[in-house]
Design a protein around this motif. Structure first.
Motif, PDB file in Angstrom:
ATOM      1  N   THR A  36      39.385  48.996  43.685  1.00 46.94           N
ATOM      2  CA  THR A  36      40.410  48.098  44.203  1.00 46.94           C
ATOM      3  C   THR A  36      41.611  48.046  43.268  1.00 46.94           C
ATOM      4  O   THR A  36      41.456  48.143  42.042  1.00 46.94           O
ATOM      5  CB  THR A  36      39.845  46.680  44.424  1.00 46.94           C
ATOM      6  N   MET A  83      40.422  40.204  43.411  1.00 44.08           N
ATOM      7  CA  MET A  83      39.990  40.852  44.653  1.00 44.08           C
ATOM      8  C   MET A  83      38.729  41.687  44.449  1.00 44.08           C
ATOM      9  O   MET A  83      38.620  42.814  44.922  1.00 44.08           O
ATOM     10  CB  MET A  83      41.123  41.695  45.240  1.00 44.08           C
ATOM     11  N   THR A 132      43.135  39.399  52.453  1.00 46.21           N
ATOM     12  CA  THR A 132      43.712  40.676  52.831  1.00 46.21           C
ATOM     13  C   THR A 132      42.959  41.152  54.069  1.00 46.21           C
ATOM     14  O   THR A 132      41.938  40.586  54.437  1.00 46.21           O
ATOM     15  CB  THR A 132      43.618  41.707  51.698  1.00 46.21           C
ATOM     16  N   TYR A 133      43.502  42.170  54.711  1.00 44.73           N
ATOM     17  CA  TYR A 133      42.822  42.777  55.862  1.00 44.73           C
ATOM     18  C   TYR A 133      42.462  44.205  55.486  1.00 44.73           C
ATOM     19  O   TYR A 133      43.310  44.966  54.999  1.00 44.73           O
ATOM     20  CB  TYR A 133      43.714  42.756  57.099  1.00 44.73           C
ATOM     21  N   VAL A 134      41.214  44.578  55.682  1.00 41.54           N
ATOM     22  CA  VAL A 134      40.745  45.902  55.291  1.00 41.54           C
ATOM     23  C   VAL A 134      40.184  46.632  56.502  1.00 41.54           C
ATOM     24  O   VAL A 134      39.502  46.053  57.343  1.00 41.54           O
ATOM     25  CB  VAL A 134      39.692  45.801  54.160  1.00 41.54           C
ATOM     26  N   SER A 241      40.319  54.200  48.174  1.00 39.05           N
ATOM     27  CA  SER A 241      41.011  53.182  48.966  1.00 39.05           C
ATOM     28  C   SER A 241      42.525  53.289  48.825  1.00 39.05           C
ATOM     29  O   SER A 241      43.031  53.652  47.768  1.00 39.05           O
ATOM     30  CB  SER A 241      40.571  51.780  48.529  1.00 39.05           C
ATOM     31  N   PHE A 243      46.083  50.992  49.419  1.00 36.77           N
ATOM     32  CA  PHE A 243      46.532  49.606  49.492  1.00 36.77           C
ATOM     33  C   PHE A 243      47.990  49.561  49.919  1.00 36.77           C
ATOM     34  O   PHE A 243      48.879  50.009  49.193  1.00 36.77           O
ATOM     35  CB  PHE A 243      46.360  48.925  48.131  1.00 36.77           C
ATOM     36  N   ARG A 277      38.845  53.441  52.923  1.00 42.35           N
ATOM     37  CA  ARG A 277      39.291  52.098  53.285  1.00 42.35           C
ATOM     38  C   ARG A 277      40.809  52.019  53.177  1.00 42.35           C
ATOM     39  O   ARG A 277      41.413  52.656  52.320  1.00 42.35           O
ATOM     40  CB  ARG A 277      38.668  51.033  52.358  1.00 42.35           C
ATOM     41  N   TYR A 279      43.789  48.958  53.040  1.00 44.00           N
ATOM     42  CA  TYR A 279      44.050  47.525  52.917  1.00 44.00           C
ATOM     43  C   TYR A 279      45.453  47.230  53.430  1.00 44.00           C
ATOM     44  O   TYR A 279      46.447  47.776  52.937  1.00 44.00           O
ATOM     45  CB  TYR A 279      43.912  47.078  51.465  1.00 44.00           C
ATOM     46  N   LYS A 288      47.365  43.457  62.697  1.00 44.91           N
ATOM     47  CA  LYS A 288      46.357  43.890  61.729  1.00 44.91           C
ATOM     48  C   LYS A 288      44.980  43.953  62.375  1.00 44.91           C
ATOM     49  O   LYS A 288      44.208  44.877  62.130  1.00 44.91           O
ATOM     50  CB  LYS A 288      46.354  42.951  60.520  1.00 44.91           C
ATOM     51  N   GLY A 293      41.764  45.922  61.397  1.00 46.27           N
ATOM     52  CA  GLY A 293      41.682  45.207  60.140  1.00 46.27           C
ATOM     53  C   GLY A 293      40.741  44.017  60.243  1.00 46.27           C
ATOM     54  O   GLY A 293      40.749  43.276  61.221  1.00 46.27           O
TER      55      GLY A 293
END
Length: 358
Positions: A36, A83, A132-134, A241, A243, A277, A279, A288, A293
């Motif tokens: 992250t 996070m 957050t939306y993942v 990931s 972001f 992933r 974010y 989202k 998300g």
């Protein structure tokens, strides 16, 4: 100078702590453990200071189970990692270590943590602080498109066809690391600021810091029409990931939904490059959810040595209660953001925030 303590009798073994230093191997270890942005050394170097930062490492079965960077500020330990998720046994393990080896410390603070604290064994304050939306990404862009709702798929195809028919020169380019051009990023940030200003708020993105982080782990998407930047997004890649940070588009192309097309293309390209992933950032926006998300909530957590020490720090405890109330109010306003009173409240909030920054 490196000062490393190892936990001995009375404190769980398998713990190392590097005081006032972060060993080089921690950069890769943090990525492998948390995957992250807000618990990565590139982010800390740009948006935090690593001066006087210590590094706590706990192991299970010979492998790191928890790595926390923290700074001792008087009678308080402030953890830099945000996070992330820590299970209760590991959180208790860290608290026991801190209160054993830092006898002057009254409390430990986490800004954004996913954990459970009932039964931890210490007085705790915990309240929702960030979200957050993942998106859990499939193996291919086609599989991702197929996973979206019927109306969302149709809308994406329609808008893509419309912009391609209207502007034959329309194209998308992807840049990483030192390929990233400051002029492109400046344009994207400018588009974003213009849109926010049109909504009655004011924001000034920190170009210097965004460029520094982009050069370290950035992933910038730029949309062009007739060779000119018309939209784009600034993102960061950590482990497996991606972001999303800032997305902006030229408002003269409003009807083409370039902002949403940019996000969709960024997600598809991320999948093609192996991301697992994506974010989308915080804030409650319908699109989202339409992009698959899923909300990920994080809490601010404060752990006190004892109830007496919590009373001694009553000002800090009261501050936490106030922050929890403000957070609840902001989330309520977001749910009713189209209401006039909500819009007025957000304008006032951004006005006060802007004045405080200056």
């Amino acid at each position: 100078m490196m000062d490393m303590n190892e936990a001995g009798e009375g404190v769980d073994a398998g713990i190392r702590c590097y005081r006032d230093t972060v060993p080089p191997f921690v950069e890769e270890a943090l990525t492998g453990l948390y995957d992250t942005l807000h618990a990565s050394l590139p982010f800390f170097r740009v948006y935090r200071s690593l001066d006087a930062v210590s590094c706590y490492i706990a192991e299970r079965d010979g492998r790191p189970s928890t790595i926390l960077l923290f700074r001792c500020e008087g009678r308080r330990i402030e953890v830099l990692n945000e996070m992330i998720a820590i299970d209760q046994p590991e959180l208790r393990r860290f608290a026991r270590y801190v209160f054993h080896y830092y006898p002057e410390v009254d409390l430990i603070g986490f800004k954004a943590l996913k954990t459970t604290t009932p039964g931890l064994g210490y007085p705790v304050q915990q309240h929702n602080a960030k979200d957050t939306y993942v998106i859990a990404l499939p193996d291919t862009p086609d599989a991702y498109l197929a996973s979206l709702g019927k109306s969302t798929r149709a809308n994406i195809r329609q808008q893509t066809n419309l912009v391609n028919r209207s502007f034959p020169s329309f194209c998308t380019r992807f840049y990483t690391g030192h390929e990233i051009e400051e002029a492109h990023v400046r344009a994207i940030l400018g588009f974003s600021e213009e849109k926010i200003k049109a909504g009655g708020a004011t924001i000034a993105h920190d170009l210097e810091r965004i460029m520094a982080l982009a050069r370290a782990c950035g992933y910038v998407v730029v949309l062009f029409i007739d060779g000119q930047v018309c939209a784009g997004s600034v993102n960061y890649w950590v482990g497996s990931s991606v972001f999303g940070d800032v997305t902006g588009y030229d408002r003269s192309y409003e009807k083409y939904s370039l902002g949403k097309l940019c996000v969709f293309q960024t997600i598809c390209e991320s999948i093609a490059r192996g991301a697992r992933r994506f974010y989308l950032g915080g804030g409650e926006f319908d699109f989202k959810g339409r992009l698959n998300g899923v909300a990920l909530e994080m809490d601010e957590v404060r752990i006190y040595r004892s109830r007496w020490r919590m009373l001694v720090n009553l000002d800090r405890a009261a501050e936490a209660v106030l922050k929890a109330r403000v957070r609840q109010l902001k989330k309520r306003l977001h749910r009713h953001k189209q209401h006039l009173l909500a819009r007025m409240a957000f304008r006032l909030f951004y006005l006060l925030k802007g004045r405080a920054a200056h």
